[in-house]
Motif scaffolding. Structure first.
Motif, PDB file in Angstrom:
ATOM      1  N   ARG A 119      -2.320  -2.501   3.101  1.00 45.28           N
ATOM      2  CA  ARG A 119      -1.651  -3.588   2.372  1.00 45.28           C
ATOM      3  C   ARG A 119      -1.468  -3.225   0.892  1.00 45.28           C
ATOM      4  NH1 ARG A 119      -1.191  -8.405   5.170  1.00 45.28           N
ATOM      5  NH2 ARG A 119      -2.286  -8.478   7.169  1.00 45.28           N
ATOM      6  N   GLU A 120      -2.453  -2.522   0.353  1.00 45.52           N
ATOM      7  CA  GLU A 120      -2.346  -2.073  -1.037  1.00 45.52           C
ATOM      8  C   GLU A 120      -1.185  -1.094  -1.186  1.00 45.52           C
ATOM      9  OE1 GLU A 120      -3.760  -2.321  -4.958  1.00 45.52           O
ATOM     10  OE2 GLU A 120      -4.676  -3.292  -3.230  1.00 45.52           O
ATOM     11  N   VAL A 121      -1.053  -0.177  -0.239  1.00 47.14           N
ATOM     12  CA  VAL A 121       0.047   0.783  -0.285  1.00 47.14           C
ATOM     13  C   VAL A 121       1.393   0.067  -0.214  1.00 47.14           C
ATOM     14  CG1 VAL A 121       1.137   2.737   0.870  1.00 47.14           C
ATOM     15  CG2 VAL A 121      -1.355   2.613   0.731  1.00 47.14           C
ATOM     16  N   MET A 122       1.506  -0.877   0.723  1.00 46.10           N
ATOM     17  CA  MET A 122       2.773  -1.609   0.879  1.00 46.10           C
ATOM     18  C   MET A 122       3.114  -2.407  -0.375  1.00 46.10           C
ATOM     19  SD  MET A 122       2.318  -2.835   4.861  1.00 46.10           S
ATOM     20  CE  MET A 122       3.928  -3.650   4.965  1.00 46.10           C
ATOM     21  N   GLN A 123       2.112  -3.033  -0.956  1.00 46.45           N
ATOM     22  CA  GLN A 123       2.345  -3.821  -2.162  1.00 46.45           C
ATOM     23  C   GLN A 123       2.779  -2.945  -3.329  1.00 46.45           C
ATOM     24  OE1 GLN A 123      -0.865  -6.438  -3.212  1.00 46.45           O
ATOM     25  NE2 GLN A 123      -0.055  -6.843  -5.252  1.00 46.45           N
ATOM     26  N   MET A 124       2.111  -1.806  -3.508  1.00 43.57           N
ATOM     27  CA  MET A 124       2.470  -0.909  -4.599  1.00 43.57           C
ATOM     28  C   MET A 124       3.879  -0.341  -4.422  1.00 43.57           C
ATOM     29  SD  MET A 124       0.182  -0.634  -6.990  1.00 43.57           S
ATOM     30  CE  MET A 124       0.428   0.981  -7.727  1.00 43.57           C
ATOM     31  N   LEU A 125       4.256  -0.040  -3.188  1.00 43.29           N
ATOM     32  CA  LEU A 125       5.608   0.454  -2.943  1.00 43.29           C
ATOM     33  C   LEU A 125       6.645  -0.599  -3.291  1.00 43.29           C
ATOM     34  CD1 LEU A 125       5.096   2.413   0.393  1.00 43.29           C
ATOM     35  CD2 LEU A 125       5.825   3.381  -1.787  1.00 43.29           C
ATOM     36  N   ARG A 126       6.363  -1.864  -2.932  1.00 43.12           N
ATOM     37  CA  ARG A 126       7.308  -2.940  -3.258  1.00 43.12           C
ATOM     38  C   ARG A 126       7.436  -3.132  -4.767  1.00 43.12           C
ATOM     39  NH1 ARG A 126       4.724  -5.724   0.952  1.00 43.12           N
ATOM     40  NH2 ARG A 126       3.492  -6.896  -0.562  1.00 43.12           N
ATOM     41  N   GLU A 127       6.282  -3.142  -5.457  1.00 41.10           N
ATOM     42  CA  GLU A 127       6.292  -3.509  -6.862  1.00 41.10           C
ATOM     43  C   GLU A 127       6.554  -2.328  -7.803  1.00 41.10           C
ATOM     44  OE1 GLU A 127       3.148  -7.223  -6.340  1.00 41.10           O
ATOM     45  OE2 GLU A 127       2.684  -5.587  -7.712  1.00 41.10           O
TER      46      GLU A 127
ATOM     47  N   ASP B  43      12.936  12.076  -0.866  1.00 43.08           N
ATOM     48  CA  ASP B  43      13.552  12.784  -1.987  1.00 43.08           C
ATOM     49  C   ASP B  43      14.046  11.864  -3.101  1.00 43.08           C
ATOM     50  OD1 ASP B  43      15.049  15.186   0.261  1.00 43.08           O
ATOM     51  OD2 ASP B  43      13.077  15.187  -0.695  1.00 43.08           O
ATOM     52  N   ASP B  44      13.549  10.621  -3.127  1.00 38.22           N
ATOM     53  CA  ASP B  44      13.914   9.691  -4.211  1.00 38.22           C
ATOM     54  C   ASP B  44      12.666   9.424  -5.046  1.00 38.22           C
ATOM     55  OD1 ASP B  44      15.323   6.293  -4.391  1.00 38.22           O
ATOM     56  OD2 ASP B  44      14.845   7.785  -5.935  1.00 38.22           O
ATOM     57  N   PHE B  45      12.594  10.065  -6.221  1.00 44.08           N
ATOM     58  CA  PHE B  45      11.439   9.908  -7.113  1.00 44.08           C
ATOM     59  C   PHE B  45      11.829   9.169  -8.391  1.00 44.08           C
ATOM     60  CE2 PHE B  45       9.011  12.607  -4.435  1.00 44.08           C
ATOM     61  CZ  PHE B  45       9.856  13.622  -3.999  1.00 44.08           C
ATOM     62  N   SER B  46      12.901   8.391  -8.314  1.00 47.25           N
ATOM     63  CA  SER B  46      13.447   7.752  -9.508  1.00 47.25           C
ATOM     64  C   SER B  46      12.502   6.731 -10.136  1.00 47.25           C
ATOM     65  CB  SER B  46      14.793   7.083  -9.188  1.00 47.25           C
ATOM     66  OG  SER B  46      14.630   6.099  -8.162  1.00 47.25           O
ATOM     67  N   ARG B  47      11.590   6.155  -9.344  1.00 46.14           N
ATOM     68  CA  ARG B  47      10.675   5.141  -9.885  1.00 46.14           C
ATOM     69  C   ARG B  47       9.286   5.711 -10.196  1.00 46.14           C
ATOM     70  NH1 ARG B  47      10.726  -0.167  -6.308  1.00 46.14           N
ATOM     71  NH2 ARG B  47       9.639  -0.954  -8.159  1.00 46.14           N
ATOM     72  N   VAL B  48       9.135   7.013 -10.028  1.00 47.95           N
ATOM     73  CA  VAL B  48       7.837   7.639 -10.293  1.00 47.95           C
ATOM     74  C   VAL B  48       7.819   8.141 -11.742  1.00 47.95           C
ATOM     75  CG1 VAL B  48       6.209   9.425  -9.580  1.00 47.95           C
ATOM     76  CG2 VAL B  48       7.737   8.374  -7.885  1.00 47.95           C
TER      77      VAL B  48
END
Length: 371
Positions: free
Chosen positions: A348-356, A312-317
């Motif tokens: 790995r792409e998903v994890m990287q995108m979530l971090r960045e 429920d946190d969409f603040s960075r979208v």
């Protein structure tokens, strides 16, 4: 906050490996990694029109830029949420030079010059008149004749001559005096508050010479023709001798051609960017760490899923992306690890995108968009 870097690059035979030389296999992958960094603002600077720039991005799997200067500097687009927004202020800036005459009107002034052949309609625009010509054309004598005809009409124009070495054909672009790659880059720098020390340009051909010798930090990729290399050095004022970097290969095991040369030159001017291009131990360790996320299904766009860091946190979208997806239905929480597999995405792409970026969008077509 550290100042960002504005990377401006030509496309054909600079980022695009569409010349005779071989491309280093890892070069575009490293470019993709670099472009994902928040410290990089990417601008493509090309003779291509909008549709051809978009086609190149798809065909060569290039990162989506933040800005695109197209049609040899006669158009500027800002790209947000995959939407291309033309800068009308730039059109107003350059329109003064042609005294209200469009490219079709100008073409009538040159109808009797037989070596010149008009390019296709889609390669023309309101402020760009483009011709094909034999590559051996004596352009140094022809261009002053063309300029004289325009000056008689009170028209201020610039002429850009280059040779497409792959197709073996000459290209002549006639533009408003102010409509060129250099002025467009400086206009972008001014509007986005970038100074010379945080801007760099990369190119390969004759239509890049004005920027290469301008005093901006510039990169000439290794696959550039020798004549272009020599002409760039000849034009470069002595006080700007340190502002032009000639890629030579060997950087990170790459050959210096195309995007490999861009990366090499970028690391020369901005040494800190090297770490952004490679998978070092520190980053590998970060990737190995488990990462939790929440997954939502779009009720509006079939088979599309949004991954976010916390439920429920969409603040960075981006707001436009949320609008496109419509109502979101919670699916599950998931702990991501490099060793697990996802059916429709690279873990790995998903994890990287979530971090960045704070989110990852999985589309039904196996494509995903970055913003």
């Amino acid at each position: 906050m550290k100042q960002k870097i504005l990377l401006c690059s030509d496309l054909d035979r600079t980022l695009l490996p569409n010349g005779h030389q071989a491309e280093s296999p890892q070069a575009r992958l490293r470019l993709q990694r670099l472009a994902q960094r928040p410290g990089i603002i990417l601008a493509y600077v090309s003779g291509r029109h909008k549709a051809l720039i978009q086609s190149a991005i798809r065909e060569y799997d290039l990162p989506l830029p933040d800005f695109a200067i197209g049609d040899v500097g006669t158009t500027i687009y800002q790209i947000t949420d995959n939407q291309w927004h033309p800068w009308e202020d730039w059109s107003k800036e350059i329109s003064q030079d042609w005294q209200g005459i469009n490219q079709a009107g100008l073409a009538k002034l040159f109808a009797d010059i037989t070596p010149l052949r008009l390019q296709e309609p889609e390669k023309q625009n309101r402020y760009k008149l483009s011709y094909y010509a034999p590559p051996e054309l004596d352009w140094e004598n022809l261009i002053p004749q063309l300029a004289q005809r325009l000056q008689a009409q009170g028209i201020q124009a610039s002429f850009i001559w280059s040779v497409d070495e792959t197709a073996q054909i000459g290209l002549l672009d006639i533009l408003p005096k102010r409509a060129n790659k250099l002025h467009a880059i400086r206009f972008l720098m001014e509007r986005q508050h970038f100074d010379k020390s945080h801007t760099v340009f990369a190119g390969d051909s004759g239509n890049d010479l004005e920027v290469l010798a301008s005093g901006l930090q510039a990169i000439l990729v290794r696959n550039a023709q020798e004549e272009v290399r020599q002409e760039a050095l000849r034009r470069l004022p002595p006080e700007h001798s340190q502002q032009l970097y000639l890629a030579r290969g060997g950087f990170m095991g790459l050959n210096g051609y195309y995007s490999a040369g861009v990366l090499e030159g970028l690391a020369h001017f901005f040494p800190e960017t090297r770490a952004w291009m490679e998978t070092g131990r520190e980053e590998s360790a970060e990737e190995e760490t488990a990462q939790s996320c929440a997954i939502y299904r779009s009720c509006k766009k079939n088979d599309s899923y949004l991954y976010v860091e916390s439920q429920d946190d969409f603040s960075r979208v981006p707001g436009k992306l949320l609008e496109m997806l419509g109502k979101l239905e919670f699916v599950m929480r998931l702990e991501l690890r490099p060793e697990i597999s996802l059916a429709q995405a690279n873990i790995r792409e998903v994890m990287q995108m979530l971090r960045e970026k704070g989110y990852f969008l999985q589309l039904s077509s196996r494509e995903y968009r970055r913003s």
